[in-house]
Design an enzyme around this catalytic site. Structure first.
Site, short mmCIF file in Angstrom:
data_model
loop_
_atom_site.label_atom_id
_atom_site.label_comp_id
_atom_site.label_asym_id
_atom_site.label_seq_id
_atom_site.Cartn_x
_atom_site.Cartn_y
_atom_site.Cartn_z
N LYS A 23 3.40 -15.51 3.46
CA LYS A 23 3.30 -16.35 2.34
C LYS A 23 4.82 -16.67 2.32
O LYS A 23 5.52 -16.51 1.15
CB LYS A 23 2.87 -15.75 1.06
CG LYS A 23 2.60 -16.53 -0.03
CD LYS A 23 1.54 -17.67 0.17
CE LYS A 23 1.49 -18.57 -1.07
NZ LYS A 23 0.80 -19.76 -0.75
N TYR A 74 0.80 -1.35 -0.05
CA TYR A 74 0.06 -0.10 0.08
C TYR A 74 0.94 1.12 -0.13
O TYR A 74 0.41 2.25 -0.53
CB TYR A 74 -0.76 -0.08 1.07
CG TYR A 74 -2.24 -0.91 1.11
CD1 TYR A 74 -1.94 -1.88 0.04
CD2 TYR A 74 -3.14 -0.83 1.88
CE1 TYR A 74 -3.24 -2.96 0.16
CE2 TYR A 74 -4.52 -1.88 1.91
CZ TYR A 74 -4.20 -2.57 0.71
OH TYR A 74 -5.18 -3.64 0.83
N ASP A 112 -11.53 -8.40 6.57
CA ASP A 112 -12.77 -8.41 5.99
C ASP A 112 -13.54 -9.57 5.90
O ASP A 112 -14.82 -9.75 6.16
CB ASP A 112 -12.57 -7.66 4.61
CG ASP A 112 -12.51 -6.05 4.53
OD1 ASP A 112 -12.61 -5.50 5.69
OD2 ASP A 112 -12.43 -5.60 3.57
N ASP A 137 -2.98 -18.23 2.45
CA ASP A 137 -4.24 -19.13 1.84
C ASP A 137 -4.68 -20.12 2.75
O ASP A 137 -5.95 -20.12 2.84
CB ASP A 137 -3.48 -19.87 0.44
CG ASP A 137 -2.23 -20.41 0.64
OD1 ASP A 137 -1.71 -20.33 1.65
OD2 ASP A 137 -1.77 -20.88 -0.54
N ASP A 164 -5.57 -6.66 5.34
CA ASP A 164 -6.92 -6.20 4.68
C ASP A 164 -7.75 -7.01 4.38
O ASP A 164 -9.14 -7.04 4.69
CB ASP A 164 -6.33 -5.08 3.57
CG ASP A 164 -7.76 -4.12 3.04
OD1 ASP A 164 -8.54 -4.31 3.73
OD2 ASP A 164 -7.46 -3.78 2.01
#
Length: 353
Positions: A187, A142, A247, A219, A243
């Site tokens: 990851k 970001y 959610d 994942d 993020d």
């Protein structure tokens, strides 16, 4: 206690839910003898329309000089539907986080007994789920170097050791205060940035011998949150993964309108709902104010006003038990309550408690 609160209603349903959050704060202040003052400021699309900047310097001043920021939401379809727009409401949110040094986003994920049936997951999976997602907020893709032309684009997932150490410290300390179980999500099988995260986390483990640490690829973590949400106690991860996962986690409760969050770091802390601005509902008095009201509870608890925060939470629980709910979580055949009516009911509960 005296508190000066910066109020940022933002866009869409923001002003409506903010009005109820402030009313609850006022009710608590009157009940417990606190003095709370407010200064409102522009952000998001509203600020772009007014001054061309989603986080104006004046808003930054108001936030910097406050004890805390109560924030609602930003976002507007006219920017979402224009890929050429150079200035966007969400840039104001990123600017606020960066300028205030808010590197840690704390998102509780919990279920409410009377609303378990509203979750998209089976009741036996979600009943009793209660964990915290801690998201690094000022680094990663970001904020890393970016480039785009007609044929290629890239975003740089850049992290430094100090950035990783400070957010992991938050994760370890939250785990120590809760169930002593920390899950580090990365990851590391693919990304160099994730391998640095994992390396540093393993280096820090000996400093917290009372915390059980496990490591999970993002994942796998996203699947585990749906298949076994009660596995988690505290989860810590980088900005982009956080993020997405937060959610996903917000849906476990059955409505994004139920969950608050806090962003803390080097300067004024910010307290806000996890949901967006829902512009389609603007002015219709149907938006759920509970996440905004529970953000007030988190704000109070941040200043060690535990009894005050507990009363706000009891009032919210009581409203749900009494079926005083906005349409998206109301029981079939239940009375109709709007944003305003739910807020007023909770204020009355606090006054009479």
């Amino acid at each position: 206690m005296k508190l000066k609160i910066a109020v940022l209603p933002g866009d869409g349903i923001g002003p409506e839910i903010m009005k109820q959050g402030v009313a609850v704060m006022d009710a608590i202040a009157a009940k417990f003898g606190h003095e709370v003052t407010y200064e409102e400021a522009l952000c998001g699309a509203t600020a772009i329309d007014a001054v061309g900047d989603p986080f104006p310097e004046e808003t930054f001043r108001v936030c910097r000089e406050a004890d805390a920021v109560l924030f609602a939401a930003v976002g507007d379809p006219k920017f979402d539907n224009d890929p050429t727009a150079k200035v966007r409401p969400e840039q104001g949110l990123l600017a606020m986080r960066k300028k205030l040094g808010l590197f840690a986003n704390i998102r509780p994920v919990q279920t409410f007994k009377c609303l378990v049936h509203k979750s998209p997951l089976k009741p036996e999976l979600v009943d009793g789920a209660d964990f915290i997602c801690i998201r690094e907020l000022t680094g990663g893709m970001y904020f890393g170097e970016k480039y785009q032309d007609n044929d290629k684009a890239y975003d740089t997932n850049y992290y430094t050791r100090p950035e990783v150490e400070r957010i992991l410290k938050v994760g370890f300390e939250y785990a120590r205060r809760r169930g002593r179980h920390l899950t580090v999500v990365d990851k590391a099988n693919v990304l160099a940035s994730s391998r640095l995260w994992r390396q540093i986390a393993k280096e820090m483990e000996p400093q917290y011998p009372d915390v059980n640490v496990d490591y999970m690829f993002v994942d796998n973590a996203s699947m585990r949150m749906i298949a076994e949400p009660k596995f988690f106690d505290v989860m810590v991860t980088e900005n982009t993964f956080g993020d997405i996962l937060t959610d996903e986690g917000s849906c476990i409760s059955g409505s994004m309108g139920l969950l608050p969050s806090a962003s803390t770091g080097e300067s004024t802390p910010v307290f806000e709902p996890v949901h967006g601005s829902w512009p389609q509902a603007k002015g219709q008095n149907i938006a759920n104010p509970l996440a905004q009201i529970l953000s007030v509870a988190m704000l109070l608890e941040h200043f060690d006003l535990k009894d005050e925060g507990a009363l706000v939470r009891r009032a919210v629980d009581a409203s749900l038990d009494a079926n005083v709910r906005t349409p998206e979580i109301q029981i079939e055949g239940g009375a109709r309550y709007g944003t305003k009516e739910v807020g007023e009911w909770i204020v009355e509960y606090i006054k009479n408690a």
